[in-house]
Design an enzyme around this catalytic site. Structure first.
Site, PDB file in Angstrom:
ATOM      1  N   CYS A 155      -4.296   4.763   0.906  1.00 12.27           N
ATOM      2  CA  CYS A 155      -3.107   5.350   1.720  1.00 12.27           C
ATOM      3  C   CYS A 155      -3.067   6.635   0.964  1.00 12.27           C
ATOM      4  O   CYS A 155      -4.093   7.213   0.269  1.00 12.27           O
ATOM      5  CB  CYS A 155      -1.789   4.486   1.167  1.00 12.27           C
ATOM      6  SG  CYS A 155      -1.477   4.308  -0.383  1.00 12.27           S
ATOM      7  N   ARG A 190       1.767   1.628   0.003  1.00  6.59           N
ATOM      8  CA  ARG A 190       1.142   0.586   0.867  1.00  6.59           C
ATOM      9  C   ARG A 190      -0.294   0.228   0.480  1.00  6.59           C
ATOM     10  O   ARG A 190      -0.800  -1.077   0.660  1.00  6.59           O
ATOM     11  CB  ARG A 190       0.775   1.395   2.044  1.00  6.59           C
ATOM     12  CG  ARG A 190       2.127   2.062   2.810  1.00  6.59           C
ATOM     13  CD  ARG A 190       2.131   2.836   3.998  1.00  6.59           C
ATOM     14  NE  ARG A 190       1.380   4.087   3.414  1.00  6.59           N
ATOM     15  CZ  ARG A 190       1.048   4.839   4.171  1.00  6.59           C
ATOM     16  NH1 ARG A 190       1.026   4.878   5.504  1.00  6.59           N
ATOM     17  NH2 ARG A 190       0.652   6.427   3.594  1.00  6.59           N
ATOM     18  N   ASP A 224       5.215   4.375   5.818  1.00  7.59           N
ATOM     19  CA  ASP A 224       5.234   4.683   4.149  1.00  7.59           C
ATOM     20  C   ASP A 224       6.682   4.298   3.772  1.00  7.59           C
ATOM     21  O   ASP A 224       7.547   5.085   3.754  1.00  7.59           O
ATOM     22  CB  ASP A 224       4.680   5.936   4.008  1.00  7.59           C
ATOM     23  CG  ASP A 224       4.539   6.099   2.491  1.00  7.59           C
ATOM     24  OD1 ASP A 224       4.753   5.304   1.759  1.00  7.59           O
ATOM     25  OD2 ASP A 224       3.759   6.956   2.135  1.00  7.59           O
TER      26      ASP A 224
END
Length: 157
Positions: A8, A14, A125
């Site tokens: 990520c 994440r 996100d």
């Protein structure tokens, strides 16, 4: 050993969530000797930091360990060590290919490619949305399906 890297932006929300969830699935399946997992970020801002508080709270709630996890940045040697790079969004894929030219020996895909009937194509996100529940739901479904894909591809029991 099959090696999986979740990617990520900052490696605090994440991708560490995906690493922890996927590792938990791998352990449940008894495949720790066959599948290794890690995570990294395309950015450098959080290197050395533990997962985000929201990620830790969600994983604690689900009894999933994130012990010893610290943010790191993707580097060129990752392209030599991993079989799968699983990105959380389109920008992560672009950033990966800016770091290293496409390598047909490594499967680079988005986690959302493994989530059915999702209203989004990128994992949102939670650093920006604050919605760790939705991120967990998408990531856990994606990770389970990634594991099924790898088991099928490599004929793992």
């Amino acid at each position: 050993m099959i090696r999986v890297l979740f990617v990520c932006l900052g490696n605090i929300c994440r991708s560490p969530m995906a690493e922890a969830i996927f590792r938990d699935y791998v352990q449940q399946e008894g495949l720790c000797e066959k599948i290794a997992v890690d995570s990294a970020g395309t950015g450098h801002w959080h290197i050395g930091e533990p997962p985000h508080e929201g990620t830790r709270e969600m994983l604690d709630k689900k009894n999933i360990s994130y012990e010893g996890m610290k943010a790191r940045q993707v580097n060129k040697t990752d392209w030599e060590h991993f079989d799968y790079m699983i990105a959380m969004d389109d920008q992560n894929i672009e950033d990966l290919y800016q770091l290293q030219q496409k390598n047909d020996e490594i499967e680079v895909v988005k986690l959302m490619d493994f989530v059915t009937d999702a209203p989004v194509t990128n994992v949102p996100d939670p650093y920006f949305t604050g919605d760790f529940d939705e991120t967990y739901r998408l990531v856990s479904e994606g990770c389970l399906n990634v594991l099924h894909h790898i088991k099928k591809q490599h004929n793992l029991q």
